[in-house]
Design a protein around this motif. Structure first.
Motif, PDB file in Angstrom:
ATOM      1  N   LEU A  19      20.663  18.799  59.662  1.00  0.00           N
ATOM      2  CA  LEU A  19      19.642  17.773  59.865  1.00  0.00           C
ATOM      3  C   LEU A  19      20.211  16.408  59.519  1.00  0.00           C
ATOM      4  CD1 LEU A  19      16.795  16.765  60.438  1.00  0.00           C
ATOM      5  CD2 LEU A  19      16.156  17.390  58.109  1.00  0.00           C
ATOM      6  N   ALA A  20      21.012  16.373  58.472  1.00  0.00           N
ATOM      7  CA  ALA A  20      21.638  15.119  58.063  1.00  0.00           C
ATOM      8  C   ALA A  20      22.833  14.769  58.946  1.00  0.00           C
ATOM      9  CB  ALA A  20      22.076  15.209  56.605  1.00  0.00           C
ATOM     10  N   PHE A  21      23.637  15.782  59.259  1.00  0.00           N
ATOM     11  CA  PHE A  21      24.880  15.556  59.990  1.00  0.00           C
ATOM     12  C   PHE A  21      24.958  16.554  61.146  1.00  0.00           C
ATOM     13  CE2 PHE A  21      25.589  14.713  55.422  1.00  0.00           C
ATOM     14  CZ  PHE A  21      25.678  13.330  55.494  1.00  0.00           C
ATOM     15  N   ASN A  22      24.664  16.062  62.313  1.00  0.00           N
ATOM     16  CA  ASN A  22      24.597  16.899  63.511  1.00  0.00           C
ATOM     17  C   ASN A  22      25.860  17.744  63.672  1.00  0.00           C
ATOM     18  OD1 ASN A  22      23.426  17.866  65.869  1.00  0.00           O
ATOM     19  ND2 ASN A  22      24.307  16.250  67.129  1.00  0.00           N
ATOM     20  N   GLU A  23      25.686  19.014  64.015  1.00  0.00           N
ATOM     21  CA  GLU A  23      26.832  19.901  64.161  1.00  0.00           C
ATOM     22  C   GLU A  23      26.705  20.731  65.432  1.00  0.00           C
ATOM     23  OE1 GLU A  23      25.855  24.014  61.864  1.00  0.00           O
ATOM     24  OE2 GLU A  23      26.266  22.305  60.530  1.00  0.00           O
ATOM     25  N   LYS A  24      27.850  21.130  65.950  1.00  0.00           N
ATOM     26  CA  LYS A  24      27.849  22.044  67.086  1.00  0.00           C
ATOM     27  C   LYS A  24      27.672  23.452  66.549  1.00  0.00           C
ATOM     28  CE  LYS A  24      30.779  19.244  70.109  1.00  0.00           C
ATOM     29  NZ  LYS A  24      32.061  19.186  70.874  1.00  0.00           N
ATOM     30  N   SER A  25      26.752  24.191  67.127  1.00  0.00           N
ATOM     31  CA  SER A  25      26.435  25.513  66.592  1.00  0.00           C
ATOM     32  C   SER A  25      25.873  26.383  67.703  1.00  0.00           C
ATOM     33  CB  SER A  25      25.419  25.382  65.453  1.00  0.00           C
ATOM     34  OG  SER A  25      24.938  26.634  65.043  1.00  0.00           O
ATOM     35  N   TRP A  26      26.034  27.694  67.540  1.00  0.00           N
ATOM     36  CA  TRP A  26      25.397  28.635  68.461  1.00  0.00           C
ATOM     37  C   TRP A  26      23.886  28.594  68.290  1.00  0.00           C
ATOM     38  CZ3 TRP A  26      22.125  31.991  66.187  1.00  0.00           C
ATOM     39  CH2 TRP A  26      22.294  32.232  64.811  1.00  0.00           C
ATOM     40  N   HIS A  27      23.454  28.146  67.108  1.00  0.00           N
ATOM     41  CA  HIS A  27      22.025  28.081  66.785  1.00  0.00           C
ATOM     42  C   HIS A  27      21.367  26.991  67.643  1.00  0.00           C
ATOM     43  CE1 HIS A  27      18.347  27.885  64.465  1.00  0.00           C
ATOM     44  NE2 HIS A  27      18.787  28.753  63.571  1.00  0.00           N
ATOM     45  N   PRO A  28      20.263  27.290  68.330  1.00  0.00           N
ATOM     46  CA  PRO A  28      19.647  26.290  69.211  1.00  0.00           C
ATOM     47  C   PRO A  28      19.045  25.098  68.462  1.00  0.00           C
ATOM     48  CG  PRO A  28      18.258  28.255  69.053  1.00  0.00           C
ATOM     49  CD  PRO A  28      19.560  28.591  68.395  1.00  0.00           C
ATOM     50  N   VAL A  29      18.552  25.324  67.242  1.00  0.00           N
ATOM     51  CA  VAL A  29      17.959  24.236  66.454  1.00  0.00           C
ATOM     52  C   VAL A  29      18.391  24.378  64.990  1.00  0.00           C
ATOM     53  CG1 VAL A  29      15.958  23.577  67.860  1.00  0.00           C
ATOM     54  CG2 VAL A  29      15.823  25.634  66.421  1.00  0.00           C
ATOM     55  N   GLU A 223      31.837   7.518  60.155  1.00  0.00           N
ATOM     56  CA  GLU A 223      32.458   8.565  60.968  1.00  0.00           C
ATOM     57  C   GLU A 223      31.708   8.797  62.277  1.00  0.00           C
ATOM     58  OE1 GLU A 223      33.158  12.132  58.620  1.00  0.00           O
ATOM     59  OE2 GLU A 223      33.249  10.926  56.780  1.00  0.00           O
ATOM     60  N   TYR A 224      30.667   8.024  62.494  1.00  0.00           N
ATOM     61  CA  TYR A 224      29.825   8.110  63.693  1.00  0.00           C
ATOM     62  C   TYR A 224      29.270   9.536  63.872  1.00  0.00           C
ATOM     63  CZ  TYR A 224      27.922   6.768  68.203  1.00  0.00           C
ATOM     64  OH  TYR A 224      27.066   6.498  69.230  1.00  0.00           O
ATOM     65  N   ILE A 225      28.474   9.966  62.884  1.00  0.00           N
ATOM     66  CA  ILE A 225      27.831  11.275  62.908  1.00  0.00           C
ATOM     67  C   ILE A 225      26.321  11.070  63.055  1.00  0.00           C
ATOM     68  CG2 ILE A 225      27.490  13.468  61.717  1.00  0.00           C
ATOM     69  CD1 ILE A 225      29.972  12.804  60.036  1.00  0.00           C
ATOM     70  N   LEU A 226      25.780  11.544  64.147  1.00  0.00           N
ATOM     71  CA  LEU A 226      24.350  11.402  64.396  1.00  0.00           C
ATOM     72  C   LEU A 226      23.548  12.339  63.505  1.00  0.00           C
ATOM     73  CD1 LEU A 226      24.511  11.400  68.291  1.00  0.00           C
ATOM     74  CD2 LEU A 226      23.883   9.439  66.867  1.00  0.00           C
ATOM     75  N   PRO A 227      22.269  12.019  63.255  1.00  0.00           N
ATOM     76  CA  PRO A 227      21.409  12.995  62.586  1.00  0.00           C
ATOM     77  C   PRO A 227      21.157  14.190  63.500  1.00  0.00           C
ATOM     78  CG  PRO A 227      20.128  11.113  63.349  1.00  0.00           C
ATOM     79  CD  PRO A 227      21.567  10.775  63.575  1.00  0.00           C
ATOM     80  N   GLY A 228      20.787  15.307  62.915  1.00  0.00           N
ATOM     81  CA  GLY A 228      20.560  16.510  63.716  1.00  0.00           C
ATOM     82  C   GLY A 228      19.262  16.502  64.484  1.00  0.00           C
ATOM     83  N   LEU A 229      18.282  15.769  63.965  1.00  0.00           N
ATOM     84  CA  LEU A 229      16.982  15.679  64.637  1.00  0.00           C
ATOM     85  C   LEU A 229      16.905  14.358  65.387  1.00  0.00           C
ATOM     86  CD1 LEU A 229      14.119  16.662  65.202  1.00  0.00           C
ATOM     87  CD2 LEU A 229      13.411  15.674  63.019  1.00  0.00           C
ATOM     88  N   MET A 230      16.819  14.446  66.710  1.00  0.00           N
ATOM     89  CA  MET A 230      16.725  13.255  67.554  1.00  0.00           C
ATOM     90  C   MET A 230      15.707  13.511  68.661  1.00  0.00           C
ATOM     91  SD  MET A 230      20.808  12.411  68.024  1.00  0.00           S
ATOM     92  CE  MET A 230      21.264  14.147  68.207  1.00  0.00           C
ATOM     93  N   ALA A 236      19.615   7.152  69.843  1.00  0.00           N
ATOM     94  CA  ALA A 236      20.184   7.409  68.516  1.00  0.00           C
ATOM     95  C   ALA A 236      21.634   6.948  68.454  1.00  0.00           C
ATOM     96  CB  ALA A 236      20.074   8.890  68.172  1.00  0.00           C
ATOM     97  N   GLN A 237      22.378   7.192  69.515  1.00  0.00           N
ATOM     98  CA  GLN A 237      23.772   6.753  69.580  1.00  0.00           C
ATOM     99  C   GLN A 237      23.862   5.225  69.540  1.00  0.00           C
ATOM    100  OE1 GLN A 237      24.756   8.753  73.265  1.00  0.00           O
ATOM    101  NE2 GLN A 237      25.924  10.349  72.201  1.00  0.00           N
ATOM    102  N   LYS A 238      22.997   4.587  70.296  1.00  0.00           N
ATOM    103  CA  LYS A 238      23.005   3.131  70.352  1.00  0.00           C
ATOM    104  C   LYS A 238      22.626   2.522  69.007  1.00  0.00           C
ATOM    105  CE  LYS A 238      21.644  -0.597  73.477  1.00  0.00           C
ATOM    106  NZ  LYS A 238      21.003  -0.926  74.768  1.00  0.00           N
ATOM    107  N   SER A 239      21.638   3.121  68.339  1.00  0.00           N
ATOM    108  CA  SER A 239      21.207   2.620  67.031  1.00  0.00           C
ATOM    109  C   SER A 239      22.295   2.804  65.984  1.00  0.00           C
ATOM    110  CB  SER A 239      19.921   3.329  66.589  1.00  0.00           C
ATOM    111  OG  SER A 239      18.831   2.981  67.429  1.00  0.00           O
ATOM    112  N   LEU A 240      22.934   3.985  65.972  1.00  0.00           N
ATOM    113  CA  LEU A 240      23.991   4.240  64.989  1.00  0.00           C
ATOM    114  C   LEU A 240      25.193   3.334  65.244  1.00  0.00           C
ATOM    115  CD1 LEU A 240      24.871   5.914  62.554  1.00  0.00           C
ATOM    116  CD2 LEU A 240      25.805   7.605  64.147  1.00  0.00           C
ATOM    117  N   LYS A 241      25.504   3.105  66.502  1.00  0.00           N
ATOM    118  CA  LYS A 241      26.612   2.207  66.836  1.00  0.00           C
ATOM    119  C   LYS A 241      26.326   0.795  66.335  1.00  0.00           C
ATOM    120  CE  LYS A 241      30.525   1.267  68.931  1.00  0.00           C
ATOM    121  NZ  LYS A 241      31.809   1.835  68.411  1.00  0.00           N
ATOM    122  N   TRP A 242      25.069   0.358  66.470  1.00  0.00           N
ATOM    123  CA  TRP A 242      24.718  -0.973  65.981  1.00  0.00           C
ATOM    124  C   TRP A 242      24.866  -1.055  64.466  1.00  0.00           C
ATOM    125  CZ3 TRP A 242      20.639  -2.528  62.725  1.00  0.00           C
ATOM    126  CH2 TRP A 242      20.596  -3.919  62.502  1.00  0.00           C
TER     127      TRP A 242
END
Length: 278
Positions: A19-29, A223-230, A236-242
């Protein structure tokens, strides 16, 4: 009169790391934490901020309500309780923090809700007699119809909304000049929620950016890590980049994420033209 920013921890929340640090996972959510072990979970602070400004007292978000100590399953509802847990030690509710400061909640000129997720609005009824309670019109509209909001947390509380105006800052150059004097901006930084706002405060040392949940810690923008909930990944990418770009500006003194475990409680205040003192 100096501008003071009180950084408070109004409890903590037990979440899945994804939730804090988006990750690639087999888990859908994965951010829900469902069917994920304790090694995937972390406790992070739930921060609120009191800005004592020459033109008024401004509270940013409200943390957990004291009901979280008594029956949090009822307070959060079964669905939210299945994903998150809250903790609110004695003395950490927003009511207790304000009482300890020797002021009354009715003397708050503004309560600004960056967005209406539970850990940001749970304690709202503790400050429901503030002079003006604000959230963005977009966030208010989303909260009336979308999943992920607990409407009972603001039931019977008079919440006002504001339109987005053109401002000099933010990924969309949209927001709200709170006092109309360019000292506190509510900056439109959507993605985690549709109407999420960050807060920019002018100080003698430079800008302090309270980045809400655009990122969950400094490493998010470093490190440009999006939150997991978007609700909108592109936004979200644009906001974090700013936030990342703003953090590198010479006139940016500090950027603070709401749930960053490295952030401690403190008071930031102007002392002279030389800058800020803790």
């Amino acid at each position: 009169m100096d501008t003071k920013i009180h950084i408070w921890h109004t409890g903590s929340v037990y979440i899945d790391k994804s939730l804090a640090f988006n990750e690639k996972s087999w888990h859908p959510v994965p951010y829900t934490g469902w069917f994920r072990g304790k090694s995937k979970k972390i406790w992070v602070p739930v921060s609120t901020y009191l800005i004592e400004h020459p033109k008024g007292k401004v509270l940013i978000d409200t943390g957990w309500h004291e009901d979280i100590r008594v029956n949090q399953k009822k307070h959060l509802g079964r669905f939210t309780y299945s994903m998150f847990r809250g903790k609110l030690p004695k003395g950490q509710s927003i009511k207790e923090k304000i009482d300890a400061l020797g002021i009354e909640t009715k003397d708050l000129d503004y309560v600004v809700l960056t967005h209406l997720h539970s850990d940001h609005v749970s304690g709202l009824k503790h400050v429901s007699n503030a002079k003006n309670i604000l959230t963005s019109e977009l966030e208010w509209q989303a909260a009336q119809k979308d999943l992920g909001y607990i409407k009972t947390m603001w039931k019977d509380v008079p919440i006002n909304t504001f339109h987005l105006n053109t401002i000099p800052f933010g990924p969309y150059k949209k927001g709200y000049d709170l006092f109309g004097d360019e000292t506190i901006y509510l900056v439109f930084t959507p993605g985690h929620s549709k109407g999420q706002m960050s807060i920019l405060v002018s100080t003698t040392k430079g800008w302090i950016l309270l980045a809400s949940d655009v990122g969950y810690a400094a490493r998010s923008w470093k490190e440009y890590i999006l939150p997991g909930l978007m609700v909108d990944k592109q936004a979200a990418q644009k906001s974090l980049k700013w936030v990342q770009e703003f953090s590198r500006r010479k006139d940016c003194y500090r950027v603070i994420a709401n749930h960053d475990p490295s952030i401690r409680e403190e008071i930031l205040h102007n002392i002279n033209k030389g800058g800020l003192k803790v």
